[in-house]
Each structure stands twice: as structure tokens, then as C-alpha cells.
Motif scaffolding. Structure first.
Motif, PDB file in Angstrom:
ATOM      1  N   LYS A   1      77.805  14.039 108.304  1.00  0.00           N
ATOM      2  CA  LYS A   1      76.168  14.870 108.216  1.00  0.00           C
ATOM      3  C   LYS A   1      76.918  16.444 107.614  1.00  0.00           C
ATOM      4  N   GLU A   2      77.856  16.519 107.659  1.00  0.00           N
ATOM      5  CA  GLU A   2      78.596  17.273 106.633  1.00  0.00           C
ATOM      6  C   GLU A   2      78.200  17.472 105.030  1.00  0.00           C
ATOM      7  N   ASP A   3      78.692  16.506 104.620  1.00  0.00           N
ATOM      8  CA  ASP A   3      78.695  15.989 103.918  1.00  0.00           C
ATOM      9  C   ASP A   3      77.570  16.068 102.824  1.00  0.00           C
ATOM     10  N   PHE A   4      76.214  16.240 103.667  1.00  0.00           N
ATOM     11  CA  PHE A   4      74.446  16.393 102.955  1.00  0.00           C
ATOM     12  C   PHE A   4      74.509  18.179 103.699  1.00  0.00           C
ATOM     13  N   GLN A   5      75.494  18.281 103.982  1.00  0.00           N
ATOM     14  CA  GLN A   5      75.200  19.937 103.361  1.00  0.00           C
ATOM     15  C   GLN A   5      75.418  20.776 102.856  1.00  0.00           C
ATOM     16  N   VAL A   6      74.467  21.778 102.215  1.00  0.00           N
ATOM     17  CA  VAL A   6      74.495  22.210 100.756  1.00  0.00           C
ATOM     18  C   VAL A   6      74.950  24.368 101.669  1.00  0.00           C
ATOM     19  N   VAL A   7      76.004  24.735 100.691  1.00  0.00           N
ATOM     20  CA  VAL A   7      75.975  25.416 101.694  1.00  0.00           C
ATOM     21  C   VAL A   7      76.008  26.645 100.864  1.00  0.00           C
TER      22      VAL A   7
ATOM     23  N   PHE B   1      68.746  18.899  93.711  1.00  0.00           N
ATOM     24  CA  PHE B   1      68.022  20.121  92.959  1.00  0.00           C
ATOM     25  C   PHE B   1      67.029  20.464  92.220  1.00  0.00           C
ATOM     26  N   THR B   2      66.451  20.053  92.492  1.00  0.00           N
ATOM     27  CA  THR B   2      64.964  20.070  91.686  1.00  0.00           C
ATOM     28  C   THR B   2      65.026  21.680  90.876  1.00  0.00           C
ATOM     29  N   TRP B   3      64.014  21.842  90.448  1.00  0.00           N
ATOM     30  CA  TRP B   3      63.767  23.386  89.424  1.00  0.00           C
ATOM     31  C   TRP B   3      63.019  23.603  90.906  1.00  0.00           C
ATOM     32  N   GLU B   4      62.104  23.136  91.377  1.00  0.00           N
ATOM     33  CA  GLU B   4      60.772  24.092  92.480  1.00  0.00           C
ATOM     34  C   GLU B   4      61.854  24.414  93.483  1.00  0.00           C
ATOM     35  N   LYS B   5      62.358  23.263  94.212  1.00  0.00           N
ATOM     36  CA  LYS B   5      63.828  23.392  95.224  1.00  0.00           C
ATOM     37  C   LYS B   5      64.233  24.705  94.807  1.00  0.00           C
ATOM     38  N   ILE B   6      65.135  25.077  93.940  1.00  0.00           N
ATOM     39  CA  ILE B   6      65.555  25.806  93.782  1.00  0.00           C
ATOM     40  C   ILE B   6      64.981  26.882  93.734  1.00  0.00           C
ATOM     41  N   GLU B   7      64.110  27.296  93.327  1.00  0.00           N
ATOM     42  CA  GLU B   7      62.866  28.264  93.002  1.00  0.00           C
ATOM     43  C   GLU B   7      62.737  28.480  95.051  1.00  0.00           C
ATOM     44  N   ASP B   8      63.065  27.785  95.537  1.00  0.00           N
ATOM     45  CA  ASP B   8      62.199  27.896  97.081  1.00  0.00           C
ATOM     46  C   ASP B   8      63.735  28.565  97.699  1.00  0.00           C
TER      47      ASP B   8
ATOM     48  N   LYS C   1      79.270  22.857  92.158  1.00  0.00           N
ATOM     49  CA  LYS C   1      79.677  22.822  93.946  1.00  0.00           C
ATOM     50  C   LYS C   1      79.306  21.693  94.551  1.00  0.00           C
ATOM     51  N   TYR C   2      77.704  20.937  94.135  1.00  0.00           N
ATOM     52  CA  TYR C   2      77.715  19.496  94.870  1.00  0.00           C
ATOM     53  C   TYR C   2      77.282  18.845  93.544  1.00  0.00           C
ATOM     54  N   PRO C   3      78.395  18.389  92.962  1.00  0.00           N
ATOM     55  CA  PRO C   3      77.728  17.276  91.187  1.00  0.00           C
ATOM     56  C   PRO C   3      76.836  15.500  92.328  1.00  0.00           C
ATOM     57  N   HIS C   4      78.082  15.550  93.564  1.00  0.00           N
ATOM     58  CA  HIS C   4      76.902  14.612  93.618  1.00  0.00           C
ATOM     59  C   HIS C   4      75.630  14.328  94.885  1.00  0.00           C
ATOM     60  N   HIS C   5      75.010  15.970  94.688  1.00  0.00           N
ATOM     61  CA  HIS C   5      74.143  16.182  95.252  1.00  0.00           C
ATOM     62  C   HIS C   5      72.828  16.913  93.967  1.00  0.00           C
ATOM     63  N   MET C   6      73.151  16.048  92.839  1.00  0.00           N
ATOM     64  CA  MET C   6      72.541  16.915  91.827  1.00  0.00           C
ATOM     65  C   MET C   6      71.044  16.514  91.660  1.00  0.00           C
TER      66      MET C   6
ATOM     67  N   THR D   1      67.255  31.346  88.531  1.00  0.00           N
ATOM     68  CA  THR D   1      67.008  30.531  89.096  1.00  0.00           C
ATOM     69  C   THR D   1      67.998  29.534  88.136  1.00  0.00           C
ATOM     70  N   ASP D   2      68.296  29.279  87.267  1.00  0.00           N
ATOM     71  CA  ASP D   2      68.488  28.756  86.548  1.00  0.00           C
ATOM     72  C   ASP D   2      70.202  28.926  86.559  1.00  0.00           C
ATOM     73  N   ASN D   3      70.731  30.031  87.031  1.00  0.00           N
ATOM     74  CA  ASN D   3      72.680  30.393  87.208  1.00  0.00           C
ATOM     75  C   ASN D   3      72.457  30.089  89.069  1.00  0.00           C
ATOM     76  N   LEU D   4      71.237  29.701  89.763  1.00  0.00           N
ATOM     77  CA  LEU D   4      71.542  28.993  90.865  1.00  0.00           C
ATOM     78  C   LEU D   4      71.949  27.741  90.923  1.00  0.00           C
ATOM     79  N   LYS D   5      70.881  26.232  89.933  1.00  0.00           N
ATOM     80  CA  LYS D   5      71.102  25.297  89.363  1.00  0.00           C
ATOM     81  C   LYS D   5      71.950  25.021  89.278  1.00  0.00           C
ATOM     82  N   GLN D   6      72.960  25.689  88.397  1.00  0.00           N
ATOM     83  CA  GLN D   6      74.126  25.970  87.930  1.00  0.00           C
ATOM     84  C   GLN D   6      75.294  25.704  89.012  1.00  0.00           C
ATOM     85  N   LEU D   7      75.251  26.745  89.367  1.00  0.00           N
ATOM     86  CA  LEU D   7      76.125  26.788  90.570  1.00  0.00           C
ATOM     87  C   LEU D   7      76.359  25.686  91.814  1.00  0.00           C
ATOM     88  N   LEU D   8      74.953  25.478  92.152  1.00  0.00           N
ATOM     89  CA  LEU D   8      74.854  24.583  93.075  1.00  0.00           C
ATOM     90  C   LEU D   8      75.403  23.446  92.200  1.00  0.00           C
TER      91      LEU D   8
END
Length: 724
Positions: A585-591, A225-232, A217-222, A207-214
Motif C-alpha cells: 500500500k505504501e508503494d501507491f502513496q504520493v507523499v 499525474f494529469t494536469w487536472e489532478k495536479i491542479e486539484d 519523485k514517482y516516475p512509475h506513477h507518471m 502547476t507545471d513545477n509541481l507536476k515535474q517534481l512529482l
């Protein structure tokens, strides 16, 4: 979990006799508690504690487990983050553990300070004696439990699934947990701890690795990226690649298969309002509103003008009456009469009368020609005010000489004002002439006139902006001014010439004595420096004035015309920089592409996150070698029943990847079978619940009497038997 009132919880708690054990699965991620013999735990919550302060009262409260964010918004959580009682998978913070047990027993329904039920609590493999003894001390001393039993969660899950035919008596239990991963060999249904392996990698690191990578990749949406959402996201989208290198090359090429495996998480986004051109009805409505506003303003201006005219007429009549009275006053009473009126002399009264007359004529709207004629008459009448100007100085007394100088100064000032008025009058006539000509051309062909005015406005606007860019950026006005410019580039031609002259005067004199100014030609330098070389300044003023006139004209005849805003100095310096585009809309998408398999890959290659330890397949081979290095029959039985449990075993493709990795470590033809638990998350608690419901469970417990008599050393030799 459905909401159950406290009275109902206490009623349920009192229904169970004191001989019914309480089963606790004390995991590093989640805490589960329930009654022995049941298939589902009564209470499940995250194994964390927070102690925030209330924003209004400042009181510190204890928050255990997960709570609604709507509740936590009333507390300041910045100074106290979530705290866990675990270090890796070993309990070491027993103050936090006491908060968690208090909360768990309260939610179970206990209504007293003592717990009169036996406790079966899980622990990690080869738990340190210090941690086990502290846990026993907490349960015996604080809660007064009659007896306690300690067991390994992975062993309970293995036995629970063994009874349902998922695994055999001999096998390997692999438990990738929250912070650690264990491999436990089982022989005849009992764990053999000398063959165990452990690595400090688990679901927390994924989970921590996924949180750091996202976040990278998307610093303006940090903030999203809460812990609970990254877990999901991890549990919903991540998977284990059969071949990590091949899967990475697939995404590197950007093939159709990689595109199909890519997932998209759409963040909340509200589209910006679309600015549509106004319709004809809207234009007509705005024009009507503008006309009504103009009519209202004209009426207000007319009322104000009438009031002003009345005021000036009253003032003019008062001054004329004052002059008439002054003509009837005798000479010895002249000064006393003037002191009562507030005027110093008769000339001041006449001057005020002249000014009021001019203001009245202006307020009544007399034509420019009539005003000029009246002013000329006033000037001819005021020529008698300066009788000493043409008198020679030798015929005047000293007092008259001073008065002559004053009259010369007043006459010069008056003539200067008259010349300025005449110039303004001529300019006003020229503007009126241009306005009449423009109106005639507009009436002849309105469409052509409007197009010509728009073209002229565009040309003038570009010309003025170009001159401003040249003045700001020097000669670099071609768009290549993104970097910093020096002072020489910001100066215009005249300023650069002045700088050159100063440099010549300062440094071209040689090293001898400074004799600047000794020659008459040296002083020509000041004339050159003071010479106005900015020939374009007058043109710039004329262009800006013409631009303002055209802009006002377009605003008057074209309701759809919108003038371009005047740029600020900072905007002028960055005119060539492209404008920031609107967010879409594409600027608010996390791929989620390569992150889907890159994050859980650390279970097999922990060195991807800087942990120099073995992966799951290497740990399996090491456990087999420790236990059955020379017993091929036992090795075959172990590899024929590789059992996966724990939260991370839910990743798709984990069984196949582990089977392929273990096959590379074993001889060719070795039987290998990897099976996953029926419920990798809850089977540990269910197995412990079934074990505690057995009648022989009391023989495996460690009572409070044993604790007081034998002490903590007896816990070192304590080991639960899983086969009853």
C-alpha cells in the motif's frame, strides 16, 4: 454547472432585451460568460480547444473546454493536444478564439448568427492594440454585435471589492493570474497604467513545477499525474511558507512539525491475495480428488491394456496360422505365396512372431525374471541364425563371405542390445529394491521417514543448484557475481585445462619453423585434451536422478509437498540476486512534503524555475517607486490598501508573506495592509457584470458605427473609465 437543455437556454436568452449587455471574462485559464446585473456567470469552461479524430469514423471534431473522459475515450487525442488562444495572457490565435466564442454563445442560448447585445469583455493590462483590434474585428464582423467595451479584469475585481469595503480608492491591485502576474496602482478609483508592473509567472508555472517534481519523485506513477489532478493537489495542499529557508531546514531535519505538515495522497491499490496454508479439510479434499483421478487413470490404462492384449493375441494367432500354411506350401509356389502375405521370407515372419510374443508378454505384465528367461530362450533359439560365424573364411564362397559379415554385424548389434537391456533390468531391480526398503521404513515410522525425505530433498536440491552455479559462474559462487564475468570464470576446471594445453601448443614453440607433430610425444596432447576430466559429471547425473526419485516419492506420500521449479539458464546466472518484493500500500502513496511550499515559492523567487524576473514583493516596491517616489502621503495610501485577486491568491499564507516582503522594502513604520478579494476567481466577472448594469455603460462602449468610421486607430486611444 447543472445541465440545461438547448430549448431552455434559448428561452432564457430571448427573455433578455437587446439592450442587456453580455459580460465575458476572457481569462487565460477559464472562460466565463453571463448577463449584466447577475451575480453568477451562466457558463464557465476551460479556455482550450481540441480537435481529435473519432476512432471509428476518422472524422475530426472540435472539442471546446472540459469534457468527460468517458466521452473523449471514443476519440484519438494523441495527435491534437489542448490548444489555447493565448500567448502568455494576450490573445493571438483568433481562429481558436472563434471556436470558443461560438461555443460560449451557443451555451448562453443564442440561436442565430448575430448577437444583438452589447459586449463587455475583459483583457490584460496594456493589451497590445493589434490584439484588441483583432478581437473587435471578430466581434463586429463575425457576430455583428452592436457595441463592445474592453476592461481589465483586475480593475473590475478591485472596484467590486471597493464597493464592499475590502479596499480603498487608493491602493495596489496584485493579480497573480494563470500565466502572468500584474501589479496595478489605483488613485481615486482609477488605474494608473504608467505605474504597472508585470512578470511572466503564474499559476500555470506553479502547476507545471509541481507536476515535474512529482514525476521525478514517482516516475512509475507518471500516468496518474494529469494536469487536472495536479491542479486539484495544488489548490488543496500547497501553501506559502513565511520563511522559505527556515521551512526547508525544518523538513530537512525531519522534525515532528514537518511530519505534521506532510500530506499523503493514496492512489487506488488492491491488496494481493494472501496465500494461507491449506487446512486439513482442504488437504483431505485434494487427496480424495487426486485418488479419484488416479483411479480413473488406472481404469483407462487397464482398458487400454486389455485392448492391446487382444490386438496382440489376434496378431500372434494370425502369424502362427501363417507359418502353418507356409509349411504346407510346395517349394515352387513358395515365392508366390509370400508375395501375397506381404513378407519377404520365412525368417521375417518368425522374427515378427518373436517380437509380437515379447510385446504380448510385456503387456500381460510378466515379471522381469520371466522376461529375461524367455529372452535367453529366444537368444538360444536364434543362435542357429548365424551358422557361418564359426566357419573359416577359406571354406566359404564370396557370397558366403558377405553373408558372414552381415551375420557378424547382426550378432554384434543384438548382443549390444542385450547388454543394454540387462543393464536397464539391473537398474530397475535396484530401484524396486530401494522402493521396497523406503516403504518398509515409512511403515515403521511415517513421521520420521517424511522428515528424513524432506531433509534429503533439501540437501540434494542445494547440491545440484550449487553445482549449476559453479558451472555457470566459475569459482565466483559466493554471491559477488552481480557484474559481468569473463569467459575464464564461466569455464570449469577441465575446460580451463584444455585451454591451457591449446595455448601451450600454439605459443610455446618459439618463433622458428612450426614442426608440431614431428615427435611422437606431441600427439600425446590430443590424448590429454580428449581425456574426460569432468569427474563430477557422473556424480551430477546420479544426484539429479536421486533428486527426481526423492521428489516423486514425496509427491506420492505428502499432499502438501510442492517441488521447487527448475531454474532457467538466465535464472541460474542470477540466483544470488534478491527477488523483487511484492508491491504494498505504501508503494501507491504520493507523499507531499517539501513540494507543498516549494512550488508556490516561485511567485516570490521565479529564478527557482529559471525565470530571471522579480517576485511579488519586488514588483510591489517597483510599482510604488514609479508612482509615488516623492509623495509619501500617496505611498502610505497605496500600501494601506494592497489588494490581492486572481486564482493564486488563494494560497494560504500569501498575505502574510507579501506583507513581510513589502515591509522590508519600505521605511520603518510605514502602514501596510494586505487584503484578499471576497472571491478571487469570480469577483472580476461580478465587477464587470455590475459595471455593465449601470445606465451609463453605453457611453463607454465602442459601437460598430465608430469601428467602420474611425477604424482601428481609434482603439489605440480607447480607455474605459471605471468610475461612473
Amino acid at each position: 454547472m447543472p445541465f440545461i437543455s438547448k430549448i431552455q437556454r434559448q428561452t432564457d436568452y430571448n427573455r433578455f432585451p437587446s439592450s442587456t449587455p453580455i459580460v465575458i471574462d476572457n481569462g487565460a485559464s477559464y472562460f466565463r460568460i453571463g448577463w449584466a446585473g447577475e451575480t453568477e456567470p451562466r457558463v464557465i469552461f476551460r479556455n482550450i480547444v481540441q480537435r481529435p479524430r473519432h476512432k471509428s469514423t476518422g472524422e475530426t471534431v472540435t472539442v471546446v473546454g472540459d469534457h468527460d473522459t468517458a466521452l473523449l475515450k471514443h476519440f484519438d487525442c494523441t495527435r491534437s493536444g489542448p490548444r489555447s488562444a493565448f500567448d502568455s495572457n494576450v490573445v493571438f490565435q483568433f481562429e481558436i478564439m472563434e471556436y470558443i466564442l461560438d461555443f460560449a454563445f451557443d451555451r448562453l442560448g443564442a440561436n442565430g448568427s448575430r448577437i444583438d447585445h452589447p459586449i463587455l469583455i475583459t483583457e490584460c493590462v496594456c493589451n497590445p492594440v493589434q490584439s484588441r483590434s483583432k478581437m473587435a474585428e471578430l466581434l463586429f464582423e463575425t457576430y455583428g454585435v452592436p457595441s463592445v467595451a474592453f476592461g481589465v479584469d483586475a480593475a473590475f475585481s478591485y472596484k467590486y471589492n471597493q464597493q464592499r469595503g475590502i479596499c480603498q480608492k487608493d491602493g495596489l491591485a496584485i493579480c497573480p493570474g494563470f500565466t502572468t502576474t500584474h501589479v496595478i496602482p489605483f488613485v481615486d478609483g482609477e488605474p494608473v497604467y504608467r505605474g504597472c508592473c508585470r512578470t511572466n509567472i503564474g499559476g500555470y508555472h506553479v502547476t507545471d513545477n509541481l507536476k515535474q517534481l512529482l514525476s521525478l519523485k514517482y516516475p512509475h506513477h507518471m500516468a496518474r499525474f494529469t494536469w487536472e489532478k495536479i491542479e486539484d493537489l495544488k489548490m488543496e495542499h500547497c501553501y506559502i511558507a513565511p520563511d522559505y529557508a527556515l521551512e526547508a531546514r525544518l523538513f530537512l531535519k525531519g522534525s515532528k512539525e514537518a511530519e505534521d505538515k506532510t500530506r499523503c495522497w493514496q492512489l487506488p491499490w488492491v491488496p494481493p491475495p494472501i496465500e494461507e496454508p491449506p487446512s486439513e479439510e482442504e488437504i483431505a479434499r485434494k487427496a480424495a480428488i487426486k485418488e479419484r483421478q488416479g483411479q480413473r487413470l488406472r481404469e483407462m490404462a487397464e482398458a487400454k491394456r486389455s485392448s492391446r492384449i487382444n490386438e496382440l493375441e489376434n496378431q500372434l494367432h494370425g502369424l502362427e496360422f501363417l507359418l502353418q500354411q507356409l509349411a504346407q506350401v510346395e517349394e515352387e509356389e513358395f515365392s508366390s505365396f509370400l508375395s501375397k502375405t506381404g513378407y519377404v521370407s520365412k525368417q521375417e515372419i518368425e522374427s515378427t512372431l518373436t517380437k509380437v510374443s515379447q510385446s504380448l508378454r510385456k503387456a500381460k505384465g510378466e515379471s522381469k525374471v520371466e522376461q529375461a528367461e524367455n529372452e535367453e530362450k529366444a537368444d538360444s533359439s536364434t543362435s542357429d541364425k548365424y551358422p557361418l560365424i564359426n566357419v573359416p573364411d577359406n571354406m566359404l564362397t564370396p557370397e558366403q563371405l558377405k553373408e558372414k559379415k552381415r551375420q557378424i554385424f547382426l550378432k554384434t548389434t543384438t548382443e549390444g542390445r542385450q547388454r543394454a537391456k540387462q543393464k536397464r533390468f539391473e537398474e530397475e531391480l535396484e530401484r524396486e529394491k530401494k522402493t521396497r526398503e523406503d516403504e518398509e521404513r515409512r511403515l515403521e515410522n511415517p513421521e520420521l521417514y517424511l522428515e528424513q525425505m524432506r531433509t534429503k530433498y533439501k540437501e540434494l536440491y542445494e547440491k545440484v543448484e550449487q553445482r549449476k552455479r559453479l558451472k555457470t559462474n566459475g569459482g565466483h559462487a559466493n554471491g559477488n557475481n552481480s557484474g559481468a564475468v569473463g569467459r575464464g570464470e564461466r569455464l570449469n576446471a577441465a575446460q580451463r585445462e584444455r585451454m591451457r594445453l591449446l595455448t601451450t601448443a600454439a605459443f610455446d614453440r618459439g618463433k622458428g619453423e612450426d614442426n608440431f607433430g614431428a615427435k611422437d610425444e606431441d600427439w600425446q596432447l590430443y590424448k590429454l585434451m580428449s581425456k574426460d576430466n569432468d569427474d563430477d559429471d557422473d556424480g551430477a547425473d546420479e544426484d539429479e536422478a536421486e533428486l527426481a526419485r526423492v521428489c516423486s516419492r514425496l509427491q506420492a506420500i505428502d499432499p502438501t509437498f510442492v517441488a521447487k521449479p527448475e531454474p532457467t539458464p538466465s535464472q541460474v546466472a542470477t540466483t544470488e540476486v534478491p527477488r523483487v518484493r511484492l508491491l504494498t500500500k505504501e508503494d501507491f502513496q504520493v507523499v507531499l512534503g517539501v513540494e507543498r511550499f516549494r512550488c508556490p515559492e516561485i511567485l516570490f523567487h521565479p529564478n527557482l524555475v529559471g525565470i530571471d524576473q522579480a517576485g511579488l514583493d519586488e514588483m510591489t516596491g517597483a510599482s510604488i517607486r514609479r508612482l509615488a517616489s516623492k509623495n509619501e502621503a500617496l505611498e502610505d495610501r497605496l500600501t494601506s490598501s494592497i489588494f490581492m485577486t486572481g486564482g493564486c491568491s488563494l494560497f494560504p499564507g500569501l498575505n502574510e508573506r507579501l506583507e513581510a516582503g513589502v515591509r522590508m522594502l519600505l521605511p520603518c513604520g510605514s502602514p501596510i495592509k494586505v487584503a484578499r478579494a471576497l472571491d478571487p476567481v469570480l469577483d472580476a466577472w461580478r465587477g464587470a457584470s455590475a459595471y455593465a448594469a449601470n445606465l451609463q455603460f453605453q457611453q463607454q462602449t465602442f459601437s460598430r458605427v465608430d469601428y467602420y468610421e474611425k477604424g482601428e486607430d481609434w482603439l489605440r486611444r480607447y480607455q474605459l473609465r471605471y468610475t461612473l
